[in-house]
Design a protein around this motif. Sequence first.
Motif, PDB file in Angstrom:
ATOM      1  N   ILE A 259      35.251  35.863  40.087  1.00  0.00           N
ATOM      2  CA  ILE A 259      35.493  37.293  39.863  1.00  0.00           C
ATOM      3  C   ILE A 259      35.036  37.688  38.459  1.00  0.00           C
ATOM      4  N   GLY A 260      35.394  36.872  37.470  1.00  0.00           N
ATOM      5  CA  GLY A 260      34.993  37.162  36.091  1.00  0.00           C
ATOM      6  C   GLY A 260      33.491  37.200  35.927  1.00  0.00           C
ATOM      7  N   ALA A 261      32.795  36.242  36.553  1.00  0.00           N
ATOM      8  CA  ALA A 261      31.332  36.197  36.428  1.00  0.00           C
ATOM      9  C   ALA A 261      30.678  37.436  37.014  1.00  0.00           C
ATOM     10  N   VAL A 262      31.189  37.903  38.151  1.00  0.00           N
ATOM     11  CA  VAL A 262      30.605  39.092  38.785  1.00  0.00           C
ATOM     12  C   VAL A 262      30.772  40.316  37.882  1.00  0.00           C
ATOM     13  N   PHE A 263      31.965  40.496  37.319  1.00  0.00           N
ATOM     14  CA  PHE A 263      32.192  41.678  36.488  1.00  0.00           C
ATOM     15  C   PHE A 263      31.464  41.572  35.151  1.00  0.00           C
ATOM     16  N   ILE A 264      31.323  40.378  34.626  1.00  0.00           N
ATOM     17  CA  ILE A 264      30.494  40.206  33.431  1.00  0.00           C
ATOM     18  C   ILE A 264      29.055  40.614  33.746  1.00  0.00           C
ATOM     19  N   GLY A 265      28.584  40.209  34.910  1.00  0.00           N
ATOM     20  CA  GLY A 265      27.212  40.504  35.300  1.00  0.00           C
ATOM     21  C   GLY A 265      26.927  41.975  35.519  1.00  0.00           C
ATOM     22  N   THR A 266      27.975  42.780  35.751  1.00  0.00           N
ATOM     23  CA  THR A 266      27.742  44.221  35.943  1.00  0.00           C
ATOM     24  C   THR A 266      27.190  44.875  34.687  1.00  0.00           C
ATOM     25  N   THR A 267      27.372  44.234  33.532  1.00  0.00           N
ATOM     26  CA  THR A 267      26.862  44.815  32.289  1.00  0.00           C
ATOM     27  C   THR A 267      25.340  44.818  32.235  1.00  0.00           C
ATOM     28  N   ASN A 269      23.516  45.864  34.679  1.00  0.00           N
ATOM     29  CA  ASN A 269      23.069  46.984  35.500  1.00  0.00           C
ATOM     30  C   ASN A 269      23.411  48.297  34.812  1.00  0.00           C
ATOM     31  N   ARG A 270      22.475  49.208  34.745  1.00  0.00           N
ATOM     32  CA  ARG A 270      22.706  50.450  34.005  1.00  0.00           C
ATOM     33  C   ARG A 270      23.781  51.322  34.648  1.00  0.00           C
ATOM     34  N   HIS A 271      24.043  51.086  35.941  1.00  0.00           N
ATOM     35  CA  HIS A 271      25.094  51.841  36.619  1.00  0.00           C
ATOM     36  C   HIS A 271      26.405  51.054  36.706  1.00  0.00           C
ATOM     37  N   GLY A 272      26.414  49.865  36.129  1.00  0.00           N
ATOM     38  CA  GLY A 272      27.620  49.051  36.170  1.00  0.00           C
ATOM     39  C   GLY A 272      27.898  48.445  37.527  1.00  0.00           C
ATOM     40  N   ARG A 273      26.856  48.220  38.322  1.00  0.00           N
ATOM     41  CA  ARG A 273      27.031  47.659  39.666  1.00  0.00           C
ATOM     42  C   ARG A 273      26.937  46.141  39.637  1.00  0.00           C
ATOM     43  N   ALA A 274      27.615  45.514  40.574  1.00  0.00           N
ATOM     44  CA  ALA A 274      27.490  44.066  40.725  1.00  0.00           C
ATOM     45  C   ALA A 274      26.071  43.733  41.167  1.00  0.00           C
ATOM     46  N   ASN A 275      25.507  42.671  40.609  1.00  0.00           N
ATOM     47  CA  ASN A 275      24.150  42.264  40.956  1.00  0.00           C
ATOM     48  C   ASN A 275      24.029  40.762  40.791  1.00  0.00           C
ATOM     49  N   VAL A 276      23.197  40.145  41.596  1.00  0.00           N
ATOM     50  CA  VAL A 276      23.103  38.682  41.621  1.00  0.00           C
ATOM     51  C   VAL A 276      22.560  38.102  40.315  1.00  0.00           C
ATOM     52  N   PRO A 277      21.481  38.645  39.722  1.00  0.00           N
ATOM     53  CA  PRO A 277      21.026  38.086  38.432  1.00  0.00           C
ATOM     54  C   PRO A 277      22.104  38.145  37.362  1.00  0.00           C
ATOM     55  N   GLY A 278      22.813  39.257  37.285  1.00  0.00           N
ATOM     56  CA  GLY A 278      23.888  39.372  36.311  1.00  0.00           C
ATOM     57  C   GLY A 278      25.007  38.386  36.571  1.00  0.00           C
ATOM     58  N   LEU A 280      24.735  35.433  37.970  1.00  0.00           N
ATOM     59  CA  LEU A 280      24.292  34.097  37.559  1.00  0.00           C
ATOM     60  C   LEU A 280      24.389  33.923  36.049  1.00  0.00           C
ATOM     61  N   LEU A 281      24.000  34.961  35.308  1.00  0.00           N
ATOM     62  CA  LEU A 281      24.125  34.888  33.852  1.00  0.00           C
ATOM     63  C   LEU A 281      25.596  34.845  33.453  1.00  0.00           C
ATOM     64  N   GLY A 282      26.440  35.555  34.189  1.00  0.00           N
ATOM     65  CA  GLY A 282      27.874  35.508  33.927  1.00  0.00           C
ATOM     66  C   GLY A 282      28.449  34.122  34.152  1.00  0.00           C
ATOM     67  N   VAL A 283      28.010  33.456  35.211  1.00  0.00           N
ATOM     68  CA  VAL A 283      28.455  32.081  35.484  1.00  0.00           C
ATOM     69  C   VAL A 283      28.018  31.151  34.357  1.00  0.00           C
ATOM     70  N   LEU A 284      26.760  31.284  33.952  1.00  0.00           N
ATOM     71  CA  LEU A 284      26.244  30.439  32.878  1.00  0.00           C
ATOM     72  C   LEU A 284      26.992  30.711  31.578  1.00  0.00           C
ATOM     73  N   PHE A 285      27.299  31.971  31.319  1.00  0.00           N
ATOM     74  CA  PHE A 285      28.044  32.363  30.126  1.00  0.00           C
ATOM     75  C   PHE A 285      29.417  31.678  30.110  1.00  0.00           C
TER      76      PHE A 285
END
Length: 329
Positions: A259-267, A269-278, A280-285
């Motif tokens: 859950i944390g990785a998905v919401f971190i990844g929304t940053t 996206n310019r609209h604050g939407r969940a997205n797969v690249p974000g 993955l970066l959230g998981v790595l973070f």
Amino acid sequence: MNQSTTVLPSTASVSISRQWLRLVLPVLFLVLLVFFAVNAPGFLSVGNLSSVLLNNFALLAIVAIGMTLAISAGGIDLSVSVAVDLAALTFVVSLNAGFGLLPAIVSAILVGGLTGMFNAVLISGLRISPFLATLGMLFIGTSVQQLLSDGGQPIYLAAQARPALASIVVLGIPLPLLIVAILAAGYGVALAKGRFGRQVLAIGEQPEVARYSGVPVQRITARVFIACALACSVAGILLSSTVNAYVPMSGNAFLINAIGAVFIGTTLNRHGRANVPGTLLGVLFLNITANGLLLIGWNFYWQQVATGALILLVLSFSYLGRRVFKDPS
């Protein structure tokens, strides 16, 4: 008579500012990499980085990719751990019973996918909210595991049945990372480019408008939760193959971080939407932060505090930035 005037930012300046906001997570990630490279002994060693990617990143990334779909649809799936655990249980039991590797994999994915089907019935059929439906599934799945494992006893893979999937290398890429890439590409393209993705985002943002526009809301929602469970089933297979056992409730370790990785990844996206690249970066973070703090020697509980603080920092900066640099009216 003096009159106060309000100067609104131009459209061009707002656009540029939003682009800079999307760099918050990548910049913070690079800062952490430099910090840990200097202060954490062995952080940049091949062994340590390989361990982070194979043992931590891959499994959480797969679960988080599934969670990305659920959150994009305006819901959440608290039962991802159940799909992980039931798939792992089925995989181990099937191999120990003498089934081949392929039948064991298929059986595990089907059983893990049943959690998604159950969620789909509750959410799309009975119109129960995703939070309550998946929370109920979490409790049911936990109880089922305890009943099937004599109160939570691990079930080990027989020596002759161990497939060692995590050690397989395809075209120079370890199998777990290859699976992450395949799932990320499939789910990411479906969410970002296809009709299915547009429908999912419409449901997540304005479900009533989507319904009146002819979007089959209940059917799309059902597909989302089934797809989420199927991805988590793959993680369960890899998990049991890695530790050569089924450990009851071990999937719970992925829930909060996914859950944390998905919401971190929304940053990203310019609209604050969940997205797969974000995601993955959230998981790595999250994994890099946990690993670096461990090597520095921080207490486990302080690691959690620091990780939570960094998550709040990223999300708060992004949220406040969107408020400040909103579209001029």
